[in-house]
Design a protein around this motif. Structure first.
Motif, PDB file in Angstrom:
ATOM      1  N   ARG A  90       0.864  -1.182   0.000  1.00 31.63           N
ATOM      2  CA  ARG A  90       0.000   0.000   0.000  1.00 31.63           C
ATOM      3  C   ARG A  90       0.900   1.232   0.000  1.00 31.63           C
ATOM      4  N   LEU A  91       0.888   1.962  -1.085  1.00 31.32           N
ATOM      5  CA  LEU A  91       1.738   3.136  -1.235  1.00 31.32           C
ATOM      6  C   LEU A  91       0.941   4.398  -0.948  1.00 31.32           C
ATOM      7  N   ILE A  92       1.607   5.374  -0.308  1.00 29.36           N
ATOM      8  CA  ILE A  92       0.964   6.675  -0.118  1.00 29.36           C
ATOM      9  C   ILE A  92       1.835   7.749  -0.751  1.00 29.36           C
ATOM     10  N   ASN A  93       1.172   8.753  -1.283  1.00 32.02           N
ATOM     11  CA  ASN A  93       1.826   9.882  -1.922  1.00 32.02           C
ATOM     12  C   ASN A  93       2.354  10.811  -0.833  1.00 32.02           C
ATOM     13  N   VAL A  94       3.683  11.017  -0.792  1.00 34.63           N
ATOM     14  CA  VAL A  94       4.282  11.896   0.208  1.00 34.63           C
ATOM     15  C   VAL A  94       4.716  13.224  -0.408  1.00 34.63           C
ATOM     16  N   GLY A  95       4.244  13.492  -1.608  1.00 37.28           N
ATOM     17  CA  GLY A  95       4.509  14.760  -2.280  1.00 37.28           C
ATOM     18  C   GLY A  95       5.583  14.662  -3.331  1.00 37.28           C
ATOM     19  N   GLN A  96       5.572  15.617  -4.239  1.00 38.80           N
ATOM     20  CA  GLN A  96       6.571  15.734  -5.299  1.00 38.80           C
ATOM     21  C   GLN A  96       6.706  14.452  -6.114  1.00 38.80           C
ATOM     22  N   LYS A  97       5.570  13.820  -6.386  1.00 41.58           N
ATOM     23  CA  LYS A  97       5.511  12.584  -7.180  1.00 41.58           C
ATOM     24  C   LYS A  97       6.316  11.447  -6.553  1.00 41.58           C
ATOM     25  N   SER A  98       6.362  11.433  -5.224  1.00 39.21           N
ATOM     26  CA  SER A  98       7.070  10.381  -4.488  1.00 39.21           C
ATOM     27  C   SER A  98       6.070   9.581  -3.673  1.00 39.21           C
ATOM     28  N   PHE A  99       6.292   8.277  -3.610  1.00 38.45           N
ATOM     29  CA  PHE A  99       5.410   7.374  -2.880  1.00 38.45           C
ATOM     30  C   PHE A  99       6.246   6.498  -1.965  1.00 38.45           C
ATOM     31  N   VAL A 100       5.687   6.133  -0.797  1.00 36.67           N
ATOM     32  CA  VAL A 100       6.367   5.231   0.124  1.00 36.67           C
ATOM     33  C   VAL A 100       5.413   4.112   0.522  1.00 36.67           C
ATOM     34  N   ASN A 101       5.995   3.003   0.949  1.00 31.39           N
ATOM     35  CA  ASN A 101       5.220   1.850   1.389  1.00 31.39           C
ATOM     36  C   ASN A 101       4.658   2.134   2.782  1.00 31.39           C
ATOM     37  N   PHE A 102       3.348   2.197   2.901  1.00 32.09           N
ATOM     38  CA  PHE A 102       2.691   2.510   4.167  1.00 32.09           C
ATOM     39  C   PHE A 102       3.073   1.532   5.271  1.00 32.09           C
ATOM     40  N   ASP A 103       3.231   0.263   4.939  1.00 30.77           N
ATOM     41  CA  ASP A 103       3.521  -0.765   5.936  1.00 30.77           C
ATOM     42  C   ASP A 103       4.905  -0.606   6.568  1.00 30.77           C
ATOM     43  N   MET A 121      22.951   8.359   4.202  1.00 32.85           N
ATOM     44  CA  MET A 121      22.042   7.476   3.479  1.00 32.85           C
ATOM     45  C   MET A 121      20.769   7.190   4.283  1.00 32.85           C
ATOM     46  N   GLN A 122      20.757   7.543   5.571  1.00 34.09           N
ATOM     47  CA  GLN A 122      19.586   7.330   6.418  1.00 34.09           C
ATOM     48  C   GLN A 122      18.503   8.366   6.180  1.00 34.09           C
ATOM     49  N   VAL A 123      18.851   9.481   5.548  1.00 33.14           N
ATOM     50  CA  VAL A 123      17.897  10.568   5.343  1.00 33.14           C
ATOM     51  C   VAL A 123      17.558  10.666   3.859  1.00 33.14           C
ATOM     52  N   ILE A 124      16.266  10.587   3.573  1.00 35.90           N
ATOM     53  CA  ILE A 124      15.790  10.716   2.195  1.00 35.90           C
ATOM     54  C   ILE A 124      15.007  12.017   2.098  1.00 35.90           C
ATOM     55  N   ASN A 125      15.504  12.944   1.298  1.00 30.60           N
ATOM     56  CA  ASN A 125      14.839  14.230   1.131  1.00 30.60           C
ATOM     57  C   ASN A 125      13.849  14.129  -0.024  1.00 30.60           C
ATOM     58  N   LEU A 126      12.559  14.159   0.306  1.00 34.72           N
ATOM     59  CA  LEU A 126      11.496  14.032  -0.692  1.00 34.72           C
ATOM     60  C   LEU A 126      10.820  15.373  -0.968  1.00 34.72           C
ATOM     61  N   THR A 127      11.487  16.477  -0.601  1.00 39.03           N
ATOM     62  CA  THR A 127      10.861  17.795  -0.678  1.00 39.03           C
ATOM     63  C   THR A 127      11.069  18.513  -1.999  1.00 39.03           C
ATOM     64  N   SER A 128      11.995  18.085  -2.826  1.00 39.78           N
ATOM     65  CA  SER A 128      12.358  18.786  -4.064  1.00 39.78           C
ATOM     66  C   SER A 128      12.660  20.251  -3.782  1.00 39.78           C
ATOM     67  N   ASP A 129      13.446  20.495  -2.745  1.00 37.12           N
ATOM     68  CA  ASP A 129      13.884  21.832  -2.325  1.00 37.12           C
ATOM     69  C   ASP A 129      12.746  22.745  -1.880  1.00 37.12           C
ATOM     70  N   GLN A 130      11.617  22.175  -1.495  1.00 36.93           N
ATOM     71  CA  GLN A 130      10.544  22.963  -0.895  1.00 36.93           C
ATOM     72  C   GLN A 130      10.669  22.888   0.619  1.00 36.93           C
ATOM     73  N   GLU A 131       9.851  23.647   1.311  1.00 35.76           N
ATOM     74  CA  GLU A 131       9.879  23.680   2.765  1.00 35.76           C
ATOM     75  C   GLU A 131       9.543  22.309   3.353  1.00 35.76           C
ATOM     76  N   THR A 132      10.314  21.877   4.353  1.00 39.99           N
ATOM     77  CA  THR A 132      10.045  20.614   5.044  1.00 39.99           C
ATOM     78  C   THR A 132       8.874  20.809   5.990  1.00 39.99           C
ATOM     79  N   ARG A 133       7.854  19.971   5.867  1.00 42.14           N
ATOM     80  CA  ARG A 133       6.672  20.081   6.726  1.00 42.14           C
ATOM     81  C   ARG A 133       6.447  18.850   7.583  1.00 42.14           C
ATOM     82  N   SER A 134       7.091  17.738   7.226  1.00 48.12           N
ATOM     83  CA  SER A 134       6.910  16.530   8.029  1.00 48.12           C
ATOM     84  C   SER A 134       8.105  15.592   7.873  1.00 48.12           C
ATOM     85  N   MET A 135       8.279  14.754   8.896  1.00 50.48           N
ATOM     86  CA  MET A 135       9.285  13.702   8.892  1.00 50.48           C
ATOM     87  C   MET A 135       8.562  12.373   8.941  1.00 50.48           C
ATOM     88  N   ILE A 136       9.032  11.429   8.165  1.00 48.84           N
ATOM     89  CA  ILE A 136       8.464  10.087   8.149  1.00 48.84           C
ATOM     90  C   ILE A 136       9.556   9.146   8.655  1.00 48.84           C
TER      91      ILE A 136
END
Length: 90
Positions: free
Chosen positions: A4-17, A44-59
């Motif tokens: 089950r994938l969820i959209n985390v912004g900027q055309k990026s998806f992560v596995n909900f499980d 390598m532990q940090v994945i930036n999914l913001t595409s240089d936009q403001e960070t609003r959440s950490m997963i």
């Protein structure tokens, strides 16, 4: 079992499980969190999914990886409770 994938912004998806928690965060909160756990933002532990936009959440993922998203934590929680495919325009 289907992933089950969820959209985390900027055309990026992560596995909900694989998600442990979603935390509302700004750049300062992220910096303090990473400093506390002695993790470099360039590691390598940090994945930036913001595409240089403001960070609003950490997963936080089960494997210890941290994803930074430009989508508000409340919106991500709503997506997790639905089909997860809602657009970035919320």
């Amino acid at each position: 079992m289907r992933e089950r994938l969820i959209n985390v912004g900027q055309k990026s998806f992560v596995n909900f499980d694989e998600i442990i928690c979603i935390v509302s965060a700004d750049a300062e909160k992220v910096r303090r969190f990473l400093n506390r756990w002695q993790i470099s933002k360039d590691s390598m532990q940090v994945i930036n999914l913001t595409s240089d936009q403001e960070t609003r959440s950490m997963i936080i993922f089960k494997n210890g990886t941290i994803g930074l998203s430009s989508v508000n934590a409340t919106v991500l929680a709503k997506r997790a409770n639905t089909d997860g495919s809602q657009s970035d325009n919320e």
